[in-house]
Design a protein around this motif. Structure first.
Motif, PDB file in Angstrom:
ATOM      1  N   SER A 283       0.814  -1.209   0.000  1.00  0.00           N
ATOM      2  CA  SER A 283       0.000   0.000   0.000  1.00  0.00           C
ATOM      3  C   SER A 283       0.850   1.261   0.000  1.00  0.00           C
TER       4      SER A 283
ATOM      5  N   ARG B 219      -6.215   5.897  -7.904  1.00  0.00           N
ATOM      6  CA  ARG B 219      -6.273   7.354  -7.981  1.00  0.00           C
ATOM      7  C   ARG B 219      -6.137   8.027  -6.641  1.00  0.00           C
ATOM      8  N   TRP B 220      -6.401   7.338  -5.551  1.00  0.00           N
ATOM      9  CA  TRP B 220      -6.439   7.983  -4.231  1.00  0.00           C
ATOM     10  C   TRP B 220      -5.098   8.569  -3.816  1.00  0.00           C
ATOM     11  N   GLN B 221      -3.981   8.001  -4.290  1.00  0.00           N
ATOM     12  CA  GLN B 221      -2.681   8.461  -3.814  1.00  0.00           C
ATOM     13  C   GLN B 221      -2.090   9.574  -4.668  1.00  0.00           C
TER      14      GLN B 221
ATOM     15  N   LYS C 258      -0.830  12.900  -2.944  1.00  0.00           N
ATOM     16  CA  LYS C 258      -0.921  12.630  -1.506  1.00  0.00           C
ATOM     17  C   LYS C 258       0.477  12.331  -0.979  1.00  0.00           C
TER      18      LYS C 258
END
Length: 146
Positions: free
Chosen positions: A53, A60-62, A65
């Motif tokens: 992870s 797309r979440w990272q 970030k």
């Protein structure tokens, strides 16, 4: 037949007496030089890799970030904590001096009244029959002010 402490067995020229004859299966079986987190990103079983992870980001979440937030140093946290401790110690010292009579007592600053215009007019109203909700009471105005 006893040969003492050092025995040499001659098995002949074609016989190897090694315990290791090579890997039991052929092919590449992994290794540090053959591993890549980029390969893990596209692997169907990426969830089974420890650290997938963080090291093999997929999705797309990272995007944009900071997934390594826990490794960053806290720059502003230490100085503000030291300032806060210093301010608390100063207040405690002032309170102790006031309690012992070595320093004149300070009057705490009161917060300004949070009244709206209607309530302020109601409180400062001179005369009238409004008792402020108490039956039989009348508002007479502020004494000593003409």
């Amino acid at each position: 037949s006893s040969c003492g402490e050092a025995c040499v067995i001659d098995a002949g020229p074609n016989v190897s007496m090694s315990l290791y004859n090579g890997p039991p299966r052929g092919g590449a079986r992994g290794g540090r030089d053959q591993f890549s987190w980029d390969n893990v990103k596209s692997d169907k079983d990426r969830e089974f890799y420890l650290g997938h992870s963080v090291k093999a980001l997929a999705g797309r979440w990272q995007k944009n970030k900071d997934v390594y937030w826990y490794t960053r140093e806290k720059d502003s946290g230490g100085s503000s904590l030291a300032d806060e401790v210093r301010a608390v110690k100063q207040r405690e010292e002032d309170a102790m001096l006031e309690a012992l009579g070595l320093k004149p007592k300070s009057v705490p600053e009161l917060a300004p009244a949070a009244l709206d215009r209607h309530d302020m007019e109601k409180l400062l109203k001179r005369g009238g029959d409004d008792g402020g909700g108490v039956p039989g009471a009348a508002t007479t105005g502020v004494p000593g002010v003409d």
